[in-house]
Design a protein around this motif. Structure first.
Motif, PDB file in Angstrom:
ATOM      1  N   ARG A  92       5.802 -62.726  40.431  1.00 41.79           N
ATOM      2  CA  ARG A  92       4.605 -62.653  41.257  1.00 41.79           C
ATOM      3  C   ARG A  92       4.326 -63.938  42.036  1.00 41.79           C
ATOM      4  O   ARG A  92       3.984 -63.903  43.213  1.00 41.79           O
ATOM      5  N   GLU A  93       4.471 -65.080  41.405  1.00 38.88           N
ATOM      6  CA  GLU A  93       4.130 -66.354  42.041  1.00 38.88           C
ATOM      7  C   GLU A  93       5.323 -67.002  42.739  1.00 38.88           C
ATOM      8  O   GLU A  93       5.148 -68.029  43.407  1.00 38.88           O
ATOM      9  N   LEU A  94       6.502 -66.441  42.603  1.00 38.46           N
ATOM     10  CA  LEU A  94       7.701 -67.084  43.140  1.00 38.46           C
ATOM     11  C   LEU A  94       7.840 -66.870  44.643  1.00 38.46           C
ATOM     12  O   LEU A  94       7.693 -65.746  45.134  1.00 38.46           O
ATOM     13  N   PRO A  95       8.145 -67.915  45.403  1.00 42.34           N
ATOM     14  CA  PRO A  95       8.467 -67.729  46.824  1.00 42.34           C
ATOM     15  C   PRO A  95       9.682 -66.820  46.959  1.00 42.34           C
ATOM     16  O   PRO A  95      10.597 -66.852  46.126  1.00 42.34           O
ATOM     17  N   PHE A  96       9.701 -66.042  48.017  1.00 43.88           N
ATOM     18  CA  PHE A  96      10.813 -65.110  48.203  1.00 43.88           C
ATOM     19  C   PHE A  96      12.150 -65.826  48.343  1.00 43.88           C
ATOM     20  O   PHE A  96      13.201 -65.253  48.045  1.00 43.88           O
ATOM     21  N   ALA A  97      12.112 -67.073  48.809  1.00 45.21           N
ATOM     22  CA  ALA A  97      13.356 -67.821  48.981  1.00 45.21           C
ATOM     23  C   ALA A  97      13.864 -68.428  47.683  1.00 45.21           C
ATOM     24  O   ALA A  97      14.991 -68.940  47.634  1.00 45.21           O
ATOM     25  N   ALA A  98      13.063 -68.356  46.613  1.00 42.75           N
ATOM     26  CA  ALA A  98      13.474 -68.954  45.341  1.00 42.75           C
ATOM     27  C   ALA A  98      14.634 -68.163  44.736  1.00 42.75           C
ATOM     28  O   ALA A  98      14.574 -66.929  44.680  1.00 42.75           O
ATOM     29  N   PRO A  99      15.691 -68.834  44.278  1.00 45.72           N
ATOM     30  CA  PRO A  99      16.816 -68.120  43.665  1.00 45.72           C
ATOM     31  C   PRO A  99      16.389 -67.236  42.496  1.00 45.72           C
ATOM     32  O   PRO A  99      16.960 -66.161  42.278  1.00 45.72           O
ATOM     33  N   GLU A 100      15.360 -67.665  41.769  1.00 50.17           N
ATOM     34  CA  GLU A 100      14.898 -66.890  40.617  1.00 50.17           C
ATOM     35  C   GLU A 100      14.309 -65.542  41.038  1.00 50.17           C
ATOM     36  O   GLU A 100      14.387 -64.565  40.291  1.00 50.17           O
ATOM     37  N   PHE A 101      13.708 -65.509  42.227  1.00 49.73           N
ATOM     38  CA  PHE A 101      13.148 -64.251  42.732  1.00 49.73           C
ATOM     39  C   PHE A 101      14.266 -63.228  42.924  1.00 49.73           C
ATOM     40  O   PHE A 101      14.200 -62.108  42.427  1.00 49.73           O
ATOM     41  N   THR A 102      15.293 -63.632  43.639  1.00 49.50           N
ATOM     42  CA  THR A 102      16.411 -62.725  43.896  1.00 49.50           C
ATOM     43  C   THR A 102      17.136 -62.352  42.610  1.00 49.50           C
ATOM     44  O   THR A 102      17.514 -61.181  42.414  1.00 49.50           O
ATOM     45  N   ALA A 103      17.317 -63.314  41.731  1.00 47.51           N
ATOM     46  CA  ALA A 103      18.022 -63.050  40.479  1.00 47.51           C
ATOM     47  C   ALA A 103      17.284 -62.017  39.643  1.00 47.51           C
ATOM     48  O   ALA A 103      17.902 -61.110  39.041  1.00 47.51           O
ATOM     49  N   THR A 104      15.959 -62.110  39.597  1.00 48.52           N
ATOM     50  CA  THR A 104      15.178 -61.151  38.822  1.00 48.52           C
ATOM     51  C   THR A 104      15.261 -59.761  39.438  1.00 48.52           C
ATOM     52  O   THR A 104      15.416 -58.758  38.728  1.00 48.52           O
ATOM     53  N   LEU A 105      15.184 -59.691  40.774  1.00 51.07           N
ATOM     54  CA  LEU A 105      15.273 -58.391  41.437  1.00 51.07           C
ATOM     55  C   LEU A 105      16.611 -57.718  41.167  1.00 51.07           C
ATOM     56  O   LEU A 105      16.688 -56.479  41.100  1.00 51.07           O
ATOM     57  N   ARG A 106      17.647 -58.514  40.989  1.00 49.51           N
ATOM     58  CA  ARG A 106      18.972 -57.959  40.754  1.00 49.51           C
ATOM     59  C   ARG A 106      19.229 -57.624  39.286  1.00 49.51           C
ATOM     60  O   ARG A 106      20.280 -57.073  38.955  1.00 49.51           O
ATOM     61  N   THR A 107      18.260 -57.962  38.436  1.00 51.10           N
ATOM     62  CA  THR A 107      18.396 -57.652  37.017  1.00 51.10           C
ATOM     63  C   THR A 107      18.006 -56.200  36.780  1.00 51.10           C
ATOM     64  O   THR A 107      16.867 -55.803  37.083  1.00 51.10           O
ATOM     65  N   PRO A 108      18.906 -55.377  36.284  1.00 56.08           N
ATOM     66  CA  PRO A 108      18.593 -53.955  36.086  1.00 56.08           C
ATOM     67  C   PRO A 108      17.325 -53.751  35.251  1.00 56.08           C
ATOM     68  O   PRO A 108      17.162 -54.363  34.193  1.00 56.08           O
ATOM     69  N   GLY A 109      16.420 -52.918  35.779  1.00 54.76           N
ATOM     70  CA  GLY A 109      15.211 -52.568  35.047  1.00 54.76           C
ATOM     71  C   GLY A 109      14.121 -53.608  35.050  1.00 54.76           C
ATOM     72  O   GLY A 109      13.066 -53.403  34.427  1.00 54.76           O
ATOM     73  N   SER A 110      14.290 -54.722  35.771  1.00 56.89           N
ATOM     74  CA  SER A 110      13.251 -55.762  35.761  1.00 56.89           C
ATOM     75  C   SER A 110      11.927 -55.230  36.306  1.00 56.89           C
ATOM     76  O   SER A 110      10.850 -55.682  35.893  1.00 56.89           O
ATOM     77  N   TRP A 111      11.986 -54.258  37.181  1.00 59.50           N
ATOM     78  CA  TRP A 111      10.792 -53.690  37.805  1.00 59.50           C
ATOM     79  C   TRP A 111       9.864 -53.004  36.797  1.00 59.50           C
ATOM     80  O   TRP A 111       8.679 -52.773  37.077  1.00 59.50           O
ATOM     81  N   ARG A 112      10.398 -52.688  35.621  1.00 53.18           N
ATOM     82  CA  ARG A 112       9.594 -51.946  34.642  1.00 53.18           C
ATOM     83  C   ARG A 112       8.374 -52.730  34.159  1.00 53.18           C
ATOM     84  O   ARG A 112       7.406 -52.137  33.657  1.00 53.18           O
ATOM     85  N   SER A 113       8.393 -54.051  34.301  1.00 60.43           N
ATOM     86  CA  SER A 113       7.241 -54.853  33.864  1.00 60.43           C
ATOM     87  C   SER A 113       6.159 -54.954  34.937  1.00 60.43           C
ATOM     88  O   SER A 113       5.150 -55.643  34.732  1.00 60.43           O
ATOM     89  N   SER A 114       6.337 -54.275  36.056  1.00 61.64           N
ATOM     90  CA  SER A 114       5.350 -54.339  37.132  1.00 61.64           C
ATOM     91  C   SER A 114       3.978 -53.859  36.665  1.00 61.64           C
ATOM     92  O   SER A 114       3.861 -52.902  35.891  1.00 61.64           O
ATOM     93  N   SER A 115       2.956 -54.496  37.181  1.00 54.54           N
ATOM     94  CA  SER A 115       1.576 -54.072  36.908  1.00 54.54           C
ATOM     95  C   SER A 115       1.234 -52.764  37.612  1.00 54.54           C
ATOM     96  O   SER A 115       0.222 -52.125  37.290  1.00 54.54           O
ATOM     97  N   ALA A 116       2.059 -52.357  38.584  1.00 50.59           N
ATOM     98  CA  ALA A 116       1.727 -51.202  39.410  1.00 50.59           C
ATOM     99  C   ALA A 116       1.584 -49.921  38.598  1.00 50.59           C
ATOM    100  O   ALA A 116       0.699 -49.100  38.865  1.00 50.59           O
ATOM    101  N   PHE A 117       2.421 -49.736  37.598  1.00 52.38           N
ATOM    102  CA  PHE A 117       2.420 -48.468  36.862  1.00 52.38           C
ATOM    103  C   PHE A 117       1.120 -48.274  36.091  1.00 52.38           C
ATOM    104  O   PHE A 117       0.505 -47.199  36.148  1.00 52.38           O
TER     105      PHE A 117
END
Length: 240
Positions: A142-167
Motif C-alpha cells: 500500500r505505501e510502496l512507490p510503484f517504482a520500488a522493486p518490492e512493489f513489483t516483486a510482491t505483485l509477481r508473487t502468486p496469490g499476494s493479492w489475497r491479503s487485499s483489504s478490498a474483499f
C-alpha cells in the motif's frame, strides 16, 4: 440535455491535480459520482464519456488525473496506492464535501474505490459503486512507490493479492454495486475477478455486466461504444 463542464486544479498531496467537473443541465438529483482512471498511461480523459452519460441522467460527476498522469504534476513511479487514496479524498473534500456519493474505478482504481469505501468519513455516504475490470493489491504494498522493486516483486508473487483489504470492504457494502468486465481481460487474473465477484454478492444489490468485444481498457471502450456506456450508467444509477 447539455452538461456543463468545468476544469480546475487542486493542490493536494504535494501535487497539482487536474480536475474536471461535469454538471447536469438541471440541478443534480442523484448525488456526485467520482470516476477514477486506471494506471499506466491512463488518465481522466477516459472517464469523461461516462461522466457525461451520468450527467444526462441527472448525476454530477468529478474526474481527475492522479499524480504522474495526464495534466497533473508528479512522477508515476513515485505514486503509490496510499497516495492515490489521499488524492481521491482531497478531490472529494474540494468538489463533493457532503451528500450522497457514487464511486467508479477502473483497473487499479478498483483498489482505490475499496480504500475510499473503507474510510469512515466517506464510506457512509456511498450509495453505489462501479468497478471496471478491477484489480486488488496486497496490503503490504500500500505505501510502496510503484517504482520500488518490492512493489513489483510482491505483485509477481502468486496469490499476494489475497491479503487485499478490498474483499472485506466490498463484502460489507450494502449499496448498489456493478461489476463491469470485458469479454477478454489480459491483465487481471480470473481468480481475482472471481474473488471480487464473491465479495460483492455478499450484501450489495449486485449487477455483473460483461461487455462483448471489450478488452481490459474499459474506459476507452466505453468512450467509443455508447450502447455499453448507457448500460453501465443505467446499472450504476438503478434504484432497484
Amino acid at each position: 440535455m447539455t452538461a456543463a463542464v468545468g476544469t480546475f486544479t487542486l493542490e493536494a498531496d504535494g501535487e497539482r491535480l487536474a480536475c474536471t467537473v461535469v454538471e447536469p443541465a438541471a440541478p443534480a438529483r442523484r448525488g456526485t459520482a467520482l470516476l477514477m482512471h486506471g494506471g499506466g498511461s491512463s488518465g481522466k480523459h477516459r472517464c469523461l464519456p461516462l461522466a457525461r452519460e451520468l450527467a444526462v441522467a441527472g448525476c454530477r460527476s468529478v474526474v481527475f488525473d492522479f499524480a504522474g498522469h495526464g495534466e497533473s504534476t508528479g512522477e508515476l513511479g513515485q505514486l503509490s496506492l496510499a497516495r492515490r487514496a489521499r488524492q481521491a479524498r482531497a478531490v472529494l473534500a474540494r468538489h463533493a464535501p457532503d451528500g450522497p456519493l457514487l464511486l467508479a474505478g477502473f483497473s487499479m482504481s478498483g483498489q482505490t474505490v475499496a480504500d475510499l469505501l473503507g474510510d469512515p468519513d466517506i464510506g457512509g455516504r456511498v450509495r453505489a459503486l462501479a468497478l471496471g475490470a478491477p484489480a486488488a493489491y496486497a496490503r503490504e504494498v500500500r505505501e510502496l512507490p510503484f517504482a520500488a522493486p518490492e512493489f513489483t516483486a510482491t505483485l509477481r508473487t502468486p496469490g499476494s493479492w489475497r491479503s487485499s483489504s478490498a474483499f472485506e470492504t466490498f463484502a460489507a457494502f450494502d449499496g448498489r454495486a456493478v461489476l463491469v468486465l470485458p469479454e477478454t481481460d489480459e491483465v487481471i487474473p480470473a481468480e481475482v475477478t472471481d474473488a471480487l465477484d464473491a465479495a460483492l454478492r455478499t450484501r450489495a444489490a449486485y449487477t455483473r455486466l460483461t461487455l462483448p468485444g471489450a478488452d481490459h481498457q474499459l474506459g476507452g471502450w466505453l468512450g467509443t461504444h455508447p450502447e455499453h456506456r448507457a448500460l453501465v450508467a443505467a446499472a450504476l444509477l438503478s434504484e432497484a
